[in-house]
Each structure stands twice: as structure tokens, then as C-alpha cells.
Scaffold this active site. Structure first.
Site, PDB file in Angstrom:
ATOM      1  N   ASP A 121      -6.482   4.046   9.079  1.00 23.03           N
ATOM      2  CA  ASP A 121      -7.832   4.247   8.553  1.00 23.03           C
ATOM      3  C   ASP A 121      -8.273   3.070   7.674  1.00 23.03           C
ATOM      4  OD1 ASP A 121      -8.247   6.654   9.809  1.00 23.03           O
ATOM      5  OD2 ASP A 121      -7.639   7.871   8.100  1.00 23.03           O
TER       6      ASP A 121
ATOM      7  N   HIS B 296       0.822  -1.202   0.000  1.00 24.11           N
ATOM      8  CA  HIS B 296       0.000   0.000   0.000  1.00 24.11           C
ATOM      9  C   HIS B 296       0.863   1.262   0.000  1.00 24.11           C
ATOM     10  CE1 HIS B 296      -4.136   1.402   0.309  1.00 24.11           C
ATOM     11  NE2 HIS B 296      -3.726   2.374   1.098  1.00 24.11           N
TER      12      HIS B 296
ATOM     13  N   GLU C 132     -10.452  12.970  14.183  1.00 24.48           N
ATOM     14  CA  GLU C 132      -9.833  13.361  12.918  1.00 24.48           C
ATOM     15  C   GLU C 132     -10.577  14.572  12.373  1.00 24.48           C
ATOM     16  OE1 GLU C 132      -9.052  10.588   9.824  1.00 24.48           O
ATOM     17  OE2 GLU C 132      -7.907   9.207  11.101  1.00 24.48           O
TER      18      GLU C 132
END
Length: 534
Positions: free
Chosen positions: A174, A111, A285
Site C-alpha cells: 500500500d 518501515h 481491499e
């Protein structure tokens, strides 16, 4: 009878000799053309049961040539599919004893954005192939609950396994379809980091294979130099094959709230207030909402159709508004108590009247929220595209100027990229300075710093060029006006001097650890820290 057995034995030996000769021919004649980095030495030094796990098929090579960012294409010579940790040990030792050594990169879910998990003309190790690195939930009197997890395991599987025991890790990213070894090699951050620190702050022990091929168990009290070096070490000192992760009792549900602000000063003030509370939220957040970066995005479809229209209309009126996202964990029998805590928590906050939105969700659905949106985008062909992301940490003292000079003057006014654009605070004391991961330089008296994530996608080369140029302008501007940022998941450094600036006073220790644990610079060349010409 004995004579017949001897004949059969001789025939077996002859057949075996023929097979070995054929294997030797294949190794030297067929695979040698792939030898741009002396990788054919693999077939001369590795045992047959190891070398047969090296793949050159088109699909494997193509998959290992790029990553989530889709910005880099660096084909490896081979892809290695280990089934045991000892397979990786043999591979690394073979490189270490070869002349010259071949480069190796461990690949979890890949990723990364800028090819950090790739290795041109070297060997990519597919960590997901390991069969001896599962997930085991344990308890001890000295440690409490923890889980031992293979480095190639995904966090979503860690969550599902631990939840079967009513437990869960405390710090997350996340997106959960990331490997444990991958996030621990960076830091692993999300909205829980202000409370529990990044994922690297919640590791008790690791098994690591160094660049010499040494298999070492390390913790704060055992081989601590390697332990602290590997956590946040960008894969430079070793390959994580097992991590021992802190667990706590898991909640069953969450109260999920978003509040809208017109003013950035008030928005950041309320964020900082919330993360300072002793019994405050479990997650905080924030992000920007503007014309090209609407209220709902690929991170989660939180708002109803009507609520999204209401928020987007406000953003159109002001050009940009700010969403503060807060989550409080609870169990079914705690609903009244949780509601009381939230009401007390929100006293004194200054969000826009009428613009508070609430949702109730299971703990798992909240943590795995991005996956739902990913599947939607995959069905439309909008997930496996370019992701020219820019992530960094920034001092609290600079965040207001950054909002004006970057969020407003560049991103909002030029309106060239769609985001999402994240900005939220963290507590500096939750980070361990002994680890390799670096955060923004500390200004006097500042206990808080911010993380900023500019997370646009590009469907074509023209959009990609536009976003990449904008990212570089932002970095150049910050340098010119003295906003001292630290890239997270760094990919824009091209020289040793830039890496030295990134690590600051920690550079000397980082360099020492590289010389100690990977002296031939075999591991993770895609980070381009020590392999500048790579």
C-alpha cells in the site's frame, strides 16, 4: 635529482607511517568505548577504505536506533555506509571471522514496527548508500520483461523507472516508500495479492550475501534452497543486494470504487466473489469505518466532504460499517469496455443502495496514494509518532467469529483506537509454500484466507500503552478461543517455542537454513528469532 626524489620518498613513507599510527590510536583508544559487542575488531580487520565507511556520528546512530514503529530504541555501535556490494561482503566476512562475531542488520527504509531493522551494539548497514544497485529494465526471450533492482532501492523509484518504459511490477504494498530488500524479506502484500500473489511470488532471481559473507546468485533453478529461504525469510539467511522483478505492461489509469456494507457476512461474501472472477478487478481491499476510524484516513482521502459525511453518519448509526474497495485498471481508449466490465462485475453484489462511490485516477496516483496523506501528516507533526500496528493472517473459517469477538466486542465497543482497520481476502494458491513466509493454517477445502491489519497511531505514551494492551488482549483471545492466526511482520514473539508455533511444520527447514547460511547468527538479530537474549 635522484637524491632529491629519494628524500621526498623517505619523507612520504615517514608521513604515511605517522598517519597509520594515528589511525591505529583512534581505532583502539577512541572507538574502543563503543565496544559492547567486540565491534572494535572492525577497525583491526577491515581495510582502511572499508572501516572509514563506519560512522558513529550522533545523527547516524540516532536514525539507525529506531524504525517507523517508534516503539524500540536500540542504538548500534556503528552505522555502515557501503558504496559497493563488495563493501558489505567484506563487512560480513569480517564479522564471520571475528571472535566473537558482531551482529549486522541491513536497513532499507526501516518501515518495520518492532525494531526488526535495528541491532543493539552491532552494525546497521544503510542499504540506501549503495551506488551500484540501481534499476535496470530488461527483456529476454525466455523471461519477457523484467527489471534488475538494487536491494536498497525504493518501490516508488522502481515504479517511476519502469513506467518510463510503459511497464510496471504486478504486485505492490500500500505504501511505496519501502525498500525492495525489506519487503521481499517479509512478503509484500496489498490488494493485488489475491490476483498475483505477494511480491515474493514475482521474483525471478536475487543476489544475496549470506551470513558467512558468501556472495551468491540464486533463483528457482540455481541455489534454489537459498532463493526460497530468503524470500519471506525475515533477513535471517542473507542480505538482498539485487532482485529480478517480473514486469508487465502498465495501465495508464484506474477506476477506483468503494461500496459500503452494513453487514459483515455480506461484505466478506462479496469480497470473496470478486477475487474468484476470471476477469475481475485488479485490486480488492476492505476496511472498517466507525466513530474513531472515519471514512477518510491516512491511507487515502478518497471521499468528498459530502460523501464522507454521509458515510460517517451511517457508521454512527450502526456503530460500524464496512467499506469494500475495488480498482480496475484501464487505458484511455478502453473507457467504454472498462465501464461495461465493472457493471457486469458488480451484478449480484449486495452493498447498501446509494452507497457506491467512484473515482478516476492515474495508475501512479493510485499506487502512491498513501504518500499524499503522509506529507499532510508530516506537516502537522503526526507522521513520525508511535505506530503500534498488528498485522496477521487468519483462516476464512474464523473470520466471522473474529469480526464479532474482536472488531465488534473489543475495537468498536471500547472505541480506544482510531485505525484504520483492514480486512480483505487472498487466494492461497498464489503463495509458494517453498518460501519462508507463512500464512494461516489451511482448513479443509479452504482456498481463501484473510489478512487483517490493525493500524492505529499513538501520539503519547498513554495512548501507546492502551493500544499495545489491546493488541495483546486480541492475541490472547485468539489463542484462547482457537482462532489460529499467523502474525505478519511479527513482533510479539518472545520465545523459541512461539517462533516454532509460528512456522509450524516449516520450523525445521527454517532452522536448517539458518545453520547453513548464517551459522554464527550474525544477521538481523532485531527479529529475535534465534537471538532470544538480544
Amino acid at each position: 635529482m635522484a637524491k632529491a626524489q629519494n628524500i621526498l620518498l623517505r619523507a612520504y613513507i615517514i608521513i604515511l607511517h605517522i598517519i597509520n599510527n594515528l589511525v591505529s590510536i583512534i581505532r583502539t583508544k577512541i572507538l574502543t568505548p563503543w565496544n559492547n559487542n567486540n565491534t572494535s575488531l572492525l577497525y583491526q580487520t577491515l581495510p582502511l577504505e572499508i572501516s572509514t565507511k563506519l560512522s558513529i556520528d550522533t545523527t547516524s546512530i540516532k536514525t539507525a536506533s529506531s524504525d517507523f514503529g517508534k516503539l524500540v530504541h536500540d542504538p548500534p555501535a556503528f552505522v555502515f555506509h557501503p558504496t559497493t556490494v563488495s563493501d558489505i561482503v567484506h563487512l560480513v566476512k569480517s564479522s564471520y571471522t571475528a571472535c566473537p562475531p558482531f551482529k549486522i542488520a541491513a536497513r532499507g527504509h526501516s518501515h518495520s514496527i518492532g525494531g526488526q531493522a535495528t541491532v543493539k551494539d552491532g552494525v546497521v548497514v544503510e542499504m540506501s548508500s549503495l551506488v551500484d544497485g540501481g534499476i535496470k529494465v530488461c527483456w529476454s526471450e525466455s523471461l519477457g520483461f523484467y527489471c534488475d533492482v538494487g536491494g536498497g532501492q525504493l518501490w516508488i523509484d522502481v515504479l517511476r523507472t519502469t513506467m518510463e518504459h510503459g511497464l510496471a511490477p504486478v504486485s505492490w504494498t500500500d505504501y511505496l516508500y519501502l525498500s525492495v530488500g525489506g519487503t521481499l524479506s517479509n512478503a509484500g502484500i496489498s490488494g493485488q495479492a489475491f490476483l498475483h500473489g505477494p511480491q515474493i511470488s514475482n521474483v525471478l532471481e536475487m543476489n544475496v550475501i549470506t551470513g558467512k559473507g558468501d556472495f551468491i546468485t540464486c533463483s528457482k533453478n540455481m541455489n534454489s534452497d537459498l532463493f526460497y529461504g530468503v524470500l519471506g525469510g525475515l533477513g535471517q539467511f542473507g542480505i538482498i543486494t539485487r532482485a529480478r522483478i517480473v514486469l508487465q505492461k502498465a495501465p495508464t489509469r484506474v477506476k477506483w470504487i468503494r461500496m459500503i456494507y452494513e453487514d459483515f457476512v455480506t461484505f466478506t461474501k462479496d469480497q470473496e466473489h470478486l477475487i474468484s472472477l476470471n476477469h475481475g478487478p485488479n485490486y480488492v481491499e476492505g476496511y472498517l469505518i466507525m466513530k474513531k476510524s472515519p471514512a477518510n484516513n491516512w491511507r487515502s482521502s478518497f471521499f468528498s466532504v459530502d460523501d464522507e459525511a454521509k458515510v460517517n453518519a451511517l457508521a454512527s448509526e450502526y456503530g460500524v460499517v464496512y467499506s469494500l474497495e475495488v480498482v480496475k485498471y484501464y487505458d484511455n481508449f478502453d473507457i467504454p469496455k472498462t465501464d461495461e466490465e465493472l457493471n457486469e462485475m458488480f451484478k449480484g453484489l449486495n452493498f447498501k443502495t446509494g452507497y457506491i462511490f467512484k473515482k478516476d485516477a492515474t495508475f501512479i496516483d493510485f499506487l502512491n496514494r498513501v504518500r499524499t496523506e503522509e506529507l499532510k501528516l508530516q506537516s502537522k507533526g503526526l507522521w513520525d509518532i508511535h505506530h503500534p500496528w498488528l498485522n496477521f493472517f487468519i483462516p476464512k473459517s474464523c473470520i466471522l467469529e473474529f469480526n464479532q469477538r474482536v472488531f465488534i466486542d473489543i475495537i468498536q465497543r471500547e472505541n480506544k483506537s482510531a485505525g484504520p482497520f483492514l480486512v480483505y481476502p487472498m487466494n492461497r494458491k498464489k503463495w509458494d509454500y517453498r518460501m519462508s513466509s507463512v500464512i494461516s493454517d489451511e482448513d479443509e477445502g479452504e482456498d481463501v484466507f484473510y489478512t487483517v491489519g490493525l493500524l492505529p497511531s499513538a501520539r503519547n505514551g498513554e495512548d501507546l500503552t492502551t493500544i499495545e494492551n489491546q493488541n495483546k488482549r486480541i492475541l490472547k483471545l485468539c489463542d484462547e478461543i482457537g482462532i489460529n492466526i499467523k502474525q505478519y511482520l511479527p513482533r510479539y514473539y518472545e520465545t523459541k517455542e512461539e517462533w516454532m508455533m509460528h512456522f509450524g511444520v516449516q520450523w525445521g527447514l527454517f532452522e536448517e537454513r539458518k545453520a547453513k547460511y548464517d551459522p554464527k547468527m550474525i544477521l538481523s538479530p532485531g527479529q529475535k528469532i534465534f537471538n532470544f537474549s538480544y
